[in-house]
Every structure is written in C-alpha cells, then in structure tokens.
Design a protein around this motif. Structure first.
Motif, PDB file in Angstrom:
ATOM      1  N   ARG A 179       0.830  -1.208   0.000  1.00 12.82           N
ATOM      2  CA  ARG A 179       0.000   0.000   0.000  1.00 12.82           C
ATOM      3  C   ARG A 179       0.862   1.254   0.000  1.00 12.82           C
ATOM      4  O   ARG A 179       0.583   2.227  -0.704  1.00 12.82           O
ATOM      5  N   GLY A 183       1.098   1.749  -3.709  1.00  7.79           N
ATOM      6  CA  GLY A 183      -0.289   2.221  -3.735  1.00  7.79           C
ATOM      7  C   GLY A 183      -1.256   1.099  -4.070  1.00  7.79           C
ATOM      8  O   GLY A 183      -2.277   1.338  -4.724  1.00  7.79           O
ATOM      9  N   ARG A 185      -3.884  -1.935  -2.959  1.00  3.15           N
ATOM     10  CA  ARG A 185      -4.739  -2.492  -1.903  1.00  3.15           C
ATOM     11  C   ARG A 185      -5.636  -3.565  -2.512  1.00  3.15           C
ATOM     12  O   ARG A 185      -5.803  -3.616  -3.737  1.00  3.15           O
ATOM     13  N   PHE A 197      -6.570  -2.699  -6.478  1.00  2.00           N
ATOM     14  CA  PHE A 197      -6.655  -1.263  -6.744  1.00  2.00           C
ATOM     15  C   PHE A 197      -5.246  -0.692  -6.701  1.00  2.00           C
ATOM     16  O   PHE A 197      -4.491  -0.930  -5.743  1.00  2.00           O
ATOM     17  N   PHE A 198      -4.906   0.070  -7.781  1.00  2.00           N
ATOM     18  CA  PHE A 198      -3.563   0.630  -7.921  1.00  2.00           C
ATOM     19  C   PHE A 198      -3.639   2.144  -7.825  1.00  2.00           C
ATOM     20  O   PHE A 198      -4.462   2.787  -8.488  1.00  2.00           O
ATOM     21  N   ARG A 199      -2.753   2.718  -6.985  1.00  2.00           N
ATOM     22  CA  ARG A 199      -2.529   4.161  -6.981  1.00  2.00           C
ATOM     23  C   ARG A 199      -1.061   4.414  -7.340  1.00  2.00           C
ATOM     24  O   ARG A 199      -0.313   3.495  -7.597  1.00  2.00           O
ATOM     25  N   GLU A 207      -3.502   9.917  -6.578  1.00  2.00           N
ATOM     26  CA  GLU A 207      -4.624   9.253  -5.920  1.00  2.00           C
ATOM     27  C   GLU A 207      -5.560   8.579  -6.925  1.00  2.00           C
ATOM     28  O   GLU A 207      -6.509   7.906  -6.520  1.00  2.00           O
ATOM     29  N   ARG A 208      -5.313   8.736  -8.208  1.00  2.00           N
ATOM     30  CA  ARG A 208      -6.139   8.075  -9.225  1.00  2.00           C
ATOM     31  C   ARG A 208      -5.970   6.562  -9.096  1.00  2.00           C
ATOM     32  O   ARG A 208      -4.864   6.073  -8.992  1.00  2.00           O
ATOM     33  N   GLU A 209      -7.081   5.830  -9.032  1.00  2.00           N
ATOM     34  CA  GLU A 209      -7.042   4.381  -8.839  1.00  2.00           C
ATOM     35  C   GLU A 209      -7.361   3.660 -10.144  1.00  2.00           C
ATOM     36  O   GLU A 209      -8.246   4.068 -10.904  1.00  2.00           O
ATOM     37  N   MET A 211      -8.158  -0.391 -11.448  1.00  2.00           N
ATOM     38  CA  MET A 211      -8.688  -1.602 -10.841  1.00  2.00           C
ATOM     39  C   MET A 211      -8.773  -2.731 -11.846  1.00  2.00           C
ATOM     40  O   MET A 211      -9.132  -2.523 -13.003  1.00  2.00           O
ATOM     41  N   ARG A 254      -0.059  -3.614 -13.372  1.00  2.00           N
ATOM     42  CA  ARG A 254       0.390  -2.273 -12.990  1.00  2.00           C
ATOM     43  C   ARG A 254       1.226  -1.669 -14.121  1.00  2.00           C
ATOM     44  O   ARG A 254       1.101  -0.483 -14.441  1.00  2.00           O
TER      45      ARG A 254
END
Length: 307
Positions: A179, A183, A185, A197-199, A207-209, A211, A254
C-alpha cells in the motif's frame, strides 16, 4: 366385782397395790379363812375403789390396745395397697424390661449382622489393597505420560500459534508495504472475486485508482471479470494461468496501467516505446517482490480476509 375381776386377764401388780395385797393376805391367814373376820380386817370400800381403779386402767389399756390394733390394721392396709401398687409397677417394669430385652436382642442381632458384613468387606478390601501399590504406580506412570503428552501438545500448539501469528504479521506487513510503496490495496467483491486497486500510477494524479478484478474458475485457473480502465488482458491472463504466478500477473497489470498513462501523456509514441517507457518508469524496489522478504500476493489472498 369379784367375778369381773376373775374374768380379766392376769396383770402385773403395781407398787401401789402391793401393800394392800400383803395386808389382805396376812389378815386372811391370821383369821383362818373366816369371812366375818375378813370383813373386819379388810376395808371393802377401799378395796372396791382399788378394784374400780384397776378396772379403769384395764379399760384404758384395752382401749389403747384396740386403737393400736386399728392403727396397725390401717397401716397394714396402707402397706398392702403400697405393696400391690409396687407389685403392679414391678409387673409393668418387668413387661417393659421384657420388651426392651427383646428389642435389645433384635438390635444386637442386627448389629452383629452389620459387624459380620463389615468384617467381610474389610477382608475384601484387604485383598484388594494388596494390589493397590502396583495399580497406583501404574496410574502415576500413566498420569505422568499423559501430562508429558499434554505439555508437548500444548507446546506444539503454542508453537503453531506463534508461527501463524508470525505469518499473519508478515502478511500484514506485506500488505502495508504494497500500500505504501506501490499504492496497492486488495478487496474481495460480492461474487468472491479478487479486486486489485492501484494508486501512484498516474504522475499527474497520484490518488487516481486503477482496478482489475479476477475470479478463480470452477475448473481451475483465473478469469478477469472487470478492469477499469480497460487494457489488454489476454497475454497477462494466459501467462498467469500457465505459471500460476498471481504476483507476476498483478505486476503486469500495474505495468499495463502505467503504459496506458504514458500513452495518454505522449500520444505520438509507438506502442513498443510506450511499453518500454512504462516498464522502466514503474520498476519497483527488489524487496517488494522478494519471496524471502515479504509474502507473495497469492499467499496473502489465501490467508487474509482482505478488505
């Protein structure tokens, strides 16, 4: 008076009467038995008075005797009544004693039976007691063995719990590392799919995720059920199912999302250049994917209720 005196029982002469009797006897003897001479020698009135006094004394003696007899009779009756009452009381006591004796004999018989039973039981206990030391020793050895086994199992369970706690802590550390450093989770969806979920992918918006959601198929392997934004998943999915390397699958996604962002930033680049640029730009530290330093993503998905 003479007849009355003759009918009375003989009595003892009192000291008062003795001189008169002696004088009378002497006078009779001297006169030779003549009645005329006797009358002149004896005072008949005085003699009558003495006789009357003697009769009075006799009457008093008789009265006293009768009273004594009556008292003796009454006392005898009282004594007989008391004796009868005592006799009745003694009979009652005798009957009570007989009943008590029977009860005592019955109780003694019962107590004797109990005593015989206790003696028999004591004999049996002595027979049983002969083997108790060996049984006690056997029981002690069994208890010692059971205690040793219990301690060993308790220690083993404690060790297993410690290992599980350490593994769980390692997974939590890995999740926290993913995390913070990538980034990344995890979540489990309503249909039991795994959602990643990737940041920190888009340099313009950290902060754009991004998924991707995958699900385990009944026949085995994975399938992608959702992806936002959409990227090419066929090659990544085929490699994951062939190698069963879910960690590499996530790293590949990713890199795909980073390539997508690079393409959005530099629309004139070729797809090969975009992929190379994205791969170089997002290469993570070696310890993130080290199987010796942190748990793999697949292991964490199996062990943790991911939220």
């Amino acid at each position: 008076a003479a007849a009355s005196a003759a009918s009375l029982p003989a009595r003892r002469t009192t000291p008062r009467e003795r001189p008169a009797r002696a004088a009378m006897s002497a006078a009779v003897a001297h006169a030779g038995g003549s009645s005329e001479d006797l009358s002149t020698l004896v005072d008949l009135d005085a003699l009558q008075g003495e006789l009357d006094g003697a009769l009075g004394q006799v009457d008093m003696w008789v009265a006293r005797r009768e009273l004594s007899i009556k008292e003796a009779v009454l006392e005898h009756k009282d004594t007989m009544v008391a004796a009868e009452e005592l006799k009745v009381e003694l009979r009652e006591k005798e009957e009570t004693s007989v009943v008590a004796s029977r009860e005592l004999r019955r109780r003694r018989a019962g107590e004797q039976a109990d005593l015989d039973g206790l003696r028999e039981e004591a004999t049996q206990l002595r027979e049983l007691g002969k083997g108790l030391p060996e049984e006690l020793q056997t029981s002690r050895e069994h208890v010692h063995f059971e205690r040793t086994e219990l301690e060993r199992e308790t220690a083993a369970l404690a060790g297993d719990e410690m290992v599980k706690a350490q593994v769980l802590q390692a997974h939590h550390s890995a999740v926290d590392l993913y995390r913070r450093r990538l980034g990344l989770r995890f979540e489990i969806g309503e249909d039991q799919e795994f959602r990643f979920f990737f940041r920190l992918v888009d340099p313009a918006d950290h902060e754009r995720e991004f998924m991707v959601a995958v699900r385990v198929k009944d026949e085995g392997g994975y399938e992608v059920v959702d992806c936002a934004p959409e990227v090419e998943v066929a090659a990544l999915l085929e490699a994951c199912n062939r190698t069963d390397n879910l960690s590499g699958f996530v790293r590949g996604f990713r890199m795909a999302f980073r390539s997508l962002v690079a393409a959005e930033e530099m629309p004139g680049l070729t797809s090969h250049a975009v992929a190379a640029n994205g791969a170089a730009d997002v290469a993570p530290p070696a310890d993130v994917y080290s199987t010796t330093s942190v748990a793999s993503i697949g292991d964490m998905l199996e062990m943790l209720p991911l939220q």
